[in-house]
Scaffold this motif. Structure first.
Motif, PDB file in Angstrom:
ATOM      1  N   ARG A 171       3.996  -6.501 -16.488  1.00  8.82           N
ATOM      2  CA  ARG A 171       4.376  -6.870 -17.871  1.00  8.82           C
ATOM      3  C   ARG A 171       5.538  -6.013 -18.361  1.00  8.82           C
ATOM      4  O   ARG A 171       6.524  -6.516 -18.881  1.00  8.82           O
ATOM      5  CB  ARG A 171       3.174  -6.663 -18.805  1.00  8.82           C
ATOM      6  N   GLU A 172       5.398  -4.696 -18.156  1.00 14.55           N
ATOM      7  CA  GLU A 172       6.424  -3.766 -18.664  1.00 14.55           C
ATOM      8  C   GLU A 172       7.788  -4.044 -18.057  1.00 14.55           C
ATOM      9  O   GLU A 172       8.815  -3.910 -18.709  1.00 14.55           O
ATOM     10  CB  GLU A 172       6.003  -2.334 -18.346  1.00 14.55           C
ATOM     11  N   LEU A 173       7.770  -4.408 -16.780  1.00 16.56           N
ATOM     12  CA  LEU A 173       9.045  -4.659 -16.097  1.00 16.56           C
ATOM     13  C   LEU A 173       9.568  -6.071 -16.350  1.00 16.56           C
ATOM     14  O   LEU A 173      10.644  -6.432 -15.885  1.00 16.56           O
ATOM     15  CB  LEU A 173       8.892  -4.435 -14.587  1.00 16.56           C
ATOM     16  N   GLY A 174       8.774  -6.871 -17.023  1.00 12.48           N
ATOM     17  CA  GLY A 174       9.187  -8.256 -17.266  1.00 12.48           C
ATOM     18  C   GLY A 174       9.255  -9.058 -15.973  1.00 12.48           C
ATOM     19  O   GLY A 174      10.105  -9.952 -15.828  1.00 12.48           O
ATOM     20  N   ALA A 175       8.350  -8.750 -15.038  1.00 15.01           N
ATOM     21  CA  ALA A 175       8.371  -9.446 -13.738  1.00 15.01           C
ATOM     22  C   ALA A 175       8.018 -10.922 -13.911  1.00 15.01           C
ATOM     23  O   ALA A 175       7.140 -11.272 -14.704  1.00 15.01           O
ATOM     24  CB  ALA A 175       7.400  -8.775 -12.769  1.00 15.01           C
ATOM     25  N   ASP A 176       8.718 -11.776 -13.185  1.00 20.71           N
ATOM     26  CA  ASP A 176       8.388 -13.205 -13.214  1.00 20.71           C
ATOM     27  C   ASP A 176       7.963 -13.695 -11.837  1.00 20.71           C
ATOM     28  O   ASP A 176       7.898 -14.895 -11.575  1.00 20.71           O
ATOM     29  CB  ASP A 176       9.564 -14.029 -13.770  1.00 20.71           C
ATOM     30  N   CYS A 177       7.644 -12.735 -10.950  1.00 19.55           N
ATOM     31  CA  CYS A 177       7.250 -13.088  -9.581  1.00 19.55           C
ATOM     32  C   CYS A 177       6.721 -11.810  -8.931  1.00 19.55           C
ATOM     33  O   CYS A 177       7.136 -10.702  -9.292  1.00 19.55           O
ATOM     34  CB  CYS A 177       8.495 -13.603  -8.865  1.00 19.55           C
ATOM     35  N   ALA A 178       5.765 -11.942  -7.999  1.00 19.69           N
ATOM     36  CA  ALA A 178       5.301 -10.775  -7.231  1.00 19.69           C
ATOM     37  C   ALA A 178       5.544 -11.043  -5.756  1.00 19.69           C
ATOM     38  O   ALA A 178       5.258 -12.145  -5.263  1.00 19.69           O
ATOM     39  CB  ALA A 178       3.817 -10.528  -7.479  1.00 19.69           C
ATOM     40  N   VAL A 179       6.101 -10.055  -5.072  1.00 17.22           N
ATOM     41  CA  VAL A 179       6.294 -10.176  -3.621  1.00 17.22           C
ATOM     42  C   VAL A 179       5.369  -9.153  -2.975  1.00 17.22           C
ATOM     43  O   VAL A 179       5.529  -7.950  -3.180  1.00 17.22           O
ATOM     44  CB  VAL A 179       7.761  -9.898  -3.215  1.00 17.22           C
ATOM     45  N   ALA A 180       4.358  -9.632  -2.257  1.00 17.06           N
ATOM     46  CA  ALA A 180       3.355  -8.738  -1.668  1.00 17.06           C
ATOM     47  C   ALA A 180       3.619  -8.602  -0.178  1.00 17.06           C
ATOM     48  O   ALA A 180       3.504  -9.580   0.561  1.00 17.06           O
ATOM     49  CB  ALA A 180       1.960  -9.309  -1.893  1.00 17.06           C
ATOM     50  N   ILE A 181       3.989  -7.389   0.261  1.00 10.11           N
ATOM     51  CA  ILE A 181       4.205  -7.175   1.699  1.00 10.11           C
ATOM     52  C   ILE A 181       3.105  -6.259   2.230  1.00 10.11           C
ATOM     53  O   ILE A 181       2.952  -5.129   1.766  1.00 10.11           O
ATOM     54  CB  ILE A 181       5.625  -6.639   2.014  1.00 10.11           C
ATOM     55  N   GLY A 182       2.305  -6.780   3.170  1.00  8.28           N
ATOM     56  CA  GLY A 182       1.212  -5.991   3.722  1.00  8.28           C
ATOM     57  C   GLY A 182       0.076  -6.878   4.194  1.00  8.28           C
ATOM     58  O   GLY A 182       0.247  -8.077   4.402  1.00  8.28           O
ATOM     59  N   GLY A 183      -1.104  -6.266   4.313  1.00  4.14           N
ATOM     60  CA  GLY A 183      -2.280  -7.003   4.761  1.00  4.14           C
ATOM     61  C   GLY A 183      -3.038  -7.623   3.598  1.00  4.14           C
ATOM     62  O   GLY A 183      -2.500  -7.764   2.484  1.00  4.14           O
ATOM     63  N   GLY A 184      -4.305  -7.943   3.860  1.00  5.88           N
ATOM     64  CA  GLY A 184      -5.125  -8.616   2.854  1.00  5.88           C
ATOM     65  C   GLY A 184      -5.276  -7.818   1.575  1.00  5.88           C
ATOM     66  O   GLY A 184      -5.419  -8.407   0.498  1.00  5.88           O
ATOM     67  N   SER A 185      -5.249  -6.494   1.666  1.00  9.29           N
ATOM     68  CA  SER A 185      -5.414  -5.682   0.451  1.00  9.29           C
ATOM     69  C   SER A 185      -4.232  -5.867  -0.491  1.00  9.29           C
ATOM     70  O   SER A 185      -4.401  -5.955  -1.717  1.00  9.29           O
ATOM     71  CB  SER A 185      -5.547  -4.200   0.811  1.00  9.29           C
ATOM     72  N   THR A 186      -3.038  -5.929   0.059  1.00 16.04           N
ATOM     73  CA  THR A 186      -1.833  -6.074  -0.774  1.00 16.04           C
ATOM     74  C   THR A 186      -1.731  -7.499  -1.320  1.00 16.04           C
ATOM     75  O   THR A 186      -1.435  -7.706  -2.503  1.00 16.04           O
ATOM     76  CB  THR A 186      -0.581  -5.706   0.044  1.00 16.04           C
ATOM     77  N   THR A 187      -1.994  -8.474  -0.461  1.00 18.39           N
ATOM     78  CA  THR A 187      -2.002  -9.865  -0.943  1.00 18.39           C
ATOM     79  C   THR A 187      -3.037  -9.998  -2.052  1.00 18.39           C
ATOM     80  O   THR A 187      -2.804 -10.662  -3.067  1.00 18.39           O
ATOM     81  CB  THR A 187      -2.354 -10.833   0.210  1.00 18.39           C
ATOM     82  N   ALA A 193       3.343   0.477  -5.351  1.00 13.67           N
ATOM     83  CA  ALA A 193       2.827   0.727  -3.986  1.00 13.67           C
ATOM     84  C   ALA A 193       1.453   1.375  -4.030  1.00 13.67           C
ATOM     85  O   ALA A 193       1.198   2.359  -3.359  1.00 13.67           O
ATOM     86  CB  ALA A 193       3.820   1.609  -3.224  1.00 13.67           C
ATOM     87  N   GLU A 194       0.552   0.792  -4.828  1.00 16.81           N
ATOM     88  CA  GLU A 194      -0.783   1.372  -4.993  1.00 16.81           C
ATOM     89  C   GLU A 194      -1.890   0.449  -4.484  1.00 16.81           C
ATOM     90  O   GLU A 194      -3.062   0.647  -4.815  1.00 16.81           O
ATOM     91  CB  GLU A 194      -1.050   1.672  -6.477  1.00 16.81           C
ATOM     92  N   ALA A 195      -1.527  -0.569  -3.712  1.00 16.31           N
ATOM     93  CA  ALA A 195      -2.565  -1.491  -3.233  1.00 16.31           C
ATOM     94  C   ALA A 195      -3.550  -0.739  -2.351  1.00 16.31           C
ATOM     95  O   ALA A 195      -3.169   0.147  -1.580  1.00 16.31           O
ATOM     96  CB  ALA A 195      -1.924  -2.638  -2.439  1.00 16.31           C
ATOM     97  N   THR A 196      -4.824  -1.097  -2.495  1.00 16.78           N
ATOM     98  CA  THR A 196      -5.856  -0.453  -1.692  1.00 16.78           C
ATOM     99  C   THR A 196      -6.981  -1.447  -1.421  1.00 16.78           C
ATOM    100  O   THR A 196      -7.079  -2.483  -2.083  1.00 16.78           O
ATOM    101  CB  THR A 196      -6.360   0.834  -2.399  1.00 16.78           C
ATOM    102  N   THR A 198       0.870  -1.177   0.000  1.00 16.82           N
ATOM    103  CA  THR A 198       0.000   0.000   0.000  1.00 16.82           C
ATOM    104  C   THR A 198       0.913   1.236   0.000  1.00 16.82           C
ATOM    105  O   THR A 198       2.115   1.117   0.317  1.00 16.82           O
ATOM    106  CB  THR A 198      -0.873   0.061   1.269  1.00 16.82           C
ATOM    107  N   PRO A 199       0.363   2.425  -0.292  1.00 16.36           N
ATOM    108  CA  PRO A 199       1.196   3.634  -0.203  1.00 16.36           C
ATOM    109  C   PRO A 199       1.746   3.811   1.218  1.00 16.36           C
ATOM    110  O   PRO A 199       2.888   4.259   1.381  1.00 16.36           O
ATOM    111  CB  PRO A 199       0.216   4.765  -0.545  1.00 16.36           C
TER     112      PRO A 199
END
Ligand code: NAD
Length: 391
Positions: free
Chosen positions: A113-129, A94-97, A71-72
């Protein structure tokens, strides 16, 4: 729960088995009802300081470019994760809400997609997950979840996305995080008010798991222990919100309760909270806190053994919690720690109660006690007023 002595609580009937020495050979054992247990294949890394292992865990997934989500408000945590990942960090979003608006999900997918990400790391509560899940739903990107509340989303294949004011939820194996890092140190900053409501949110998953129509003995064990650990953490955290041992208990409880949520079907309580949150924009964890005692009291006549196990867990957590009435005990627990006990305090419009009752019976779902509109309307009134829970 009338007349039920918790010290005599036996396991749910369908899970009872004779003592080992009297047990007939397995093929003749007709005493245990059939059940299905499907394990969710998440790798769990738990411990104080476990965040330091995030790089190794991303590597273990074979990923090279991780998009870090937060989140922000938690962007500093996201930066910390990116620092630990070093060259394996592709960027930060950092725009999770709350409630995962579809526009945010689309934007996050575009950035990934633009960054060519092959994995997401979500740090935060249920909104970020939840944002990580929205990305994974379309891209099948593996998620590493690092929960900092007790909501439990990290252990479930359940996703939710809000479009045009309507939150759609579903189950999909692709959104289940592949790895979860539980580091109690990350929860030290969780404000006490959210600590209490989030722990009660966790307890709600386990409580409904105990009467789930598709329950099983393993999940019941996890549920009871999850309730105990979550409830036991609150008194020490009230005295010192930075008590790391109590933070560990609460996060351990959240893991167990989240596992229950991810494994078996939820009933009336979750349905009501989904309706109230989605239609009246009420805050997630406080809504669970207010509704849970009333939903449990409603179901109590049809789920005596489950209620007894909840009572036993609460009593084990804190002998001061009334063992004969777990619904009242949960309301008292919330009130004792300053959490809201009425929907009115959460901003529920009183003229919305009729609509909430209509919505609660609109689509049938499994629940121990049949759904009766008049009884549910009365339940909602008691929840609105913060009255004593009753069937
Ligand atoms: P949240 O993720 O919305 O977080 C609430 C606020 O607390 C945010 O501003 C966040 O940045 C902040 N925060 C989180 N951890 C913090 C910490 N350690 N220190 C300081 N601030 C912190 O709240 P939540 O209750 O965790 O999640 C609610 C959302 O999760 C709802 O949308 C709900 O529907 C969803 N949810 C989904 C599932 C599932 O299985 N899909 C399960 C539970 C909840």
């Amino acid at each position: 729960m009338d007349g039920l002595n918790v010290s005599q609580v036996r396991p749910e009937k369908q899970f009872s088995a004779p003592p080992l020495h009297t047990r007939p050979p397995a093929c003749f054992n007709h005493t245990m009802d059939a059940f299905i247990y499907q394990a969710n294949p998440t790798r769990v890394v738990f411990g104080c300081g476990a965040l330091a292992q995030v790089g190794a865990e991303v590597e273990q997934l074979g990923a090279q470019r991780a998009l870090v989500l937060s989140t922000p408000e938690q962007i500093d945590s996201a930066r910390r994760v990116a620092g630990l990942l070093g060259p394996r960090a592709a960027g930060i979003f950092a725009e999770a809400t709350m409630h995962v608006p579809v526009e945010t999900a689309r934007e996050a997918r575009r950035v990934a997609r633009e960054l060519g990400a092959d994995c997401a790391v979500a740090i935060g509560g249920g909104s970020t997950t939840g944002l990580g899940k929205a990305i994974a739903l379309e891209s099948a990107l593996p998620i590493v979840a690092i929960p900092t509340t007790y909501a439990g989303s990290e252990m479930t294949p359940i996703y939710g996305i809000t479009e045009g004011g309507v939150k759609k939820t579903g189950r999909d194996a692709r959104v289940l995080p592949r790895t979860v890092i539980y580091d109690p140190e990350l929860t030290l900053t969780l404000p006490f008010a959210l600590t209490v409501t989030s722990a009660l949110n966790a307890i709600a998953h386990a409580a409904e798991g105990l009467y789930a129509h598709d329950g099983n003995p393993v999940i019941a064990l996890m549920a009871e222990e999850g309730i105990r650990a979550s409830a036991a953490a609150l008194a020490p955290l009230a005295a010192d919100p930075r008590d790391l041992a109590a933070r560990s208990d609460a996060l351990y409880g959240a893991w167990l309760c989240g596992s229950v949520l991810g494994s078996v079907a939820m009933g009336l309580h979750h349905k009501l909270c989904h309706t109230l949150g989605g239609s009246f924009d009420l805050p997630h964890a406080p809504t669970h806190t207010v509704v849970l005692p009333h939903a449990l009291a409603y179901n109590a006549p049809a789920a005596a053994q489950a209620l007894a196990r909840i009572a036993r867990a609460l009593h084990a957590a804190d002998p001061a919690l009334a063992a004969d009435d777990p619904a009242a005990a949960l309301q008292a627990l919330a009130a004792r720690h300053g959490a809201p006990v009425s929907l009115k305090a959460l901003g529920m419009p009183p003229d919305g109660l009729d609509r909430a009752a209509d919505l609660a019976v609109q689509t049938p779902y499994p629940n121990p006690r049949p759904l009766d509109r008049a009884a549910l309307r009365a339940l909602l009134q008691r929840a609105y007023d913060g009255a004593k829970p009753s069937p």
